[in-house]
Design a protein around this motif. Structure first.
Motif, PDB file in Angstrom:
ATOM      1  N   VAL A  69      76.735  25.455 -60.669  1.00 41.28           N
ATOM      2  CA  VAL A  69      77.300  26.842 -60.622  1.00 41.28           C
ATOM      3  C   VAL A  69      78.599  26.646 -59.823  1.00 41.28           C
TER       4      VAL A  69
ATOM      5  N   ALA B 284      77.068  33.104 -62.849  1.00 38.34           N
ATOM      6  CA  ALA B 284      75.618  32.621 -62.272  1.00 38.34           C
ATOM      7  C   ALA B 284      74.883  32.447 -63.612  1.00 38.34           C
TER       8      ALA B 284
ATOM      9  N   SER C  48      67.352  30.906 -59.008  1.00 40.13           N
ATOM     10  CA  SER C  48      68.418  31.594 -58.884  1.00 40.13           C
ATOM     11  C   SER C  48      68.955  32.165 -57.755  1.00 40.13           C
TER      12      SER C  48
ATOM     13  N   CYS D 116      72.548  30.774 -56.641  1.00 38.09           N
ATOM     14  CA  CYS D 116      73.668  31.619 -56.786  1.00 38.09           C
ATOM     15  C   CYS D 116      74.151  32.726 -55.918  1.00 38.09           C
TER      16      CYS D 116
END
Length: 227
Positions: free
Chosen positions: A73, A93, A162, A165
């Motif tokens: 990332v 992201a 996720s 992110c």
């Protein structure tokens, strides 16, 4: 222990938390779709006749699967900025998650492709099917059907991952929760709410994939095992 739970303060931020949850789902579904396409392409390259494509796909898979998602990332977000490409946190992201999940999808789909009996391929060849027709009608449908439960689990894990992110200020659920707990000083309550929200989103995603399995795989539907 004299700690007194108070959920009213973080729950007052429910519109922000709901928006963060929606961003998480949007980010996850977009990454799932494009990551699936990338993974299928790499799986076909890995199992195809082109040696150089197989080497490139293999190198990509090994690099991605053996480096942390957070580092990936950062590389995408700060790397693109350093090269003069100004992209938002959400876009960076999404790109990072697509690149990451594509490598794992590739290995899952490759396992499905390699499970197809050689006699089935030989029969398709005898019928005079082109390579594309073989892939479209003989190889990919049963291969993806066999690995569909593994793909479902991988994409649910992607949604949970996720949260990383938030480190680049993507306004997903964890990033919103970090802001809420810093405003309310109710860290335990905030993250308990977020944990329940992630659990609910996991169940929603599994339900969506269950419906996809019902529609896409008639044989599984007849057997009652869409996942």
């Amino acid at each position: 222990m004299n700690y007194s739970f108070d959920f009213s303060a973080p729950l007052a931020y429910w519109p922000d938390l709901l928006a963060g949850a929606w961003t998480t789902l949007t980010l996850s579904l977009a990454s799932t779709f494009f990551g699936f396409l990338l993974g299928v392409f790499c799986a076909l390259a890995n199992t195809g006749r082109s040696q150089w494509l197989a080497r490139v796909a293999g190198a990509y898979i090994e690099i991605i699967r053996n480096t942390p998602l957070l580092v990936q990332v950062f590389i995408v977000y700060f790397g693109l900025s350093s090269m003069g490409f100004q992209v938002g946190a959400f876009t960076a992201a999404t790109v990072a998650l697509v690149v990451n999940v594509g490598a794992y999808t590739s290995e899952i789909v490759r396992a499905g492709i390699e499970s197809i009996p050689k006699s089935q391929l030989e029969a398709a060849d005898c019928l005079g099917l082109t390579r594309w027709q073989m892939l479209r009608h003989v190889v990919l449908p049963p291969a993806i059907e066999r690995v569909f439960p593994a793909l479902t689990s991988q994409y649910v894990l992607l949604m949970l991952a996720s949260s990383i992110c938030s480190q680049i200020s993507a306004e997903e659920l964890t990033a919103v929760a970090n802001r809420v707990q810093s405003d309310t000083f109710r860290s335990v309550e905030t993250y308990l709410i977020v944990a329940v929200a992630y659990l609910a989103m996991s169940l929603v995603m599994r339900a969506v994939f269950w419906l996809v399995g019902l529609i896409a795989f008639p044989r599984r539907r007849r057997l009652g095992t869409p996942l």
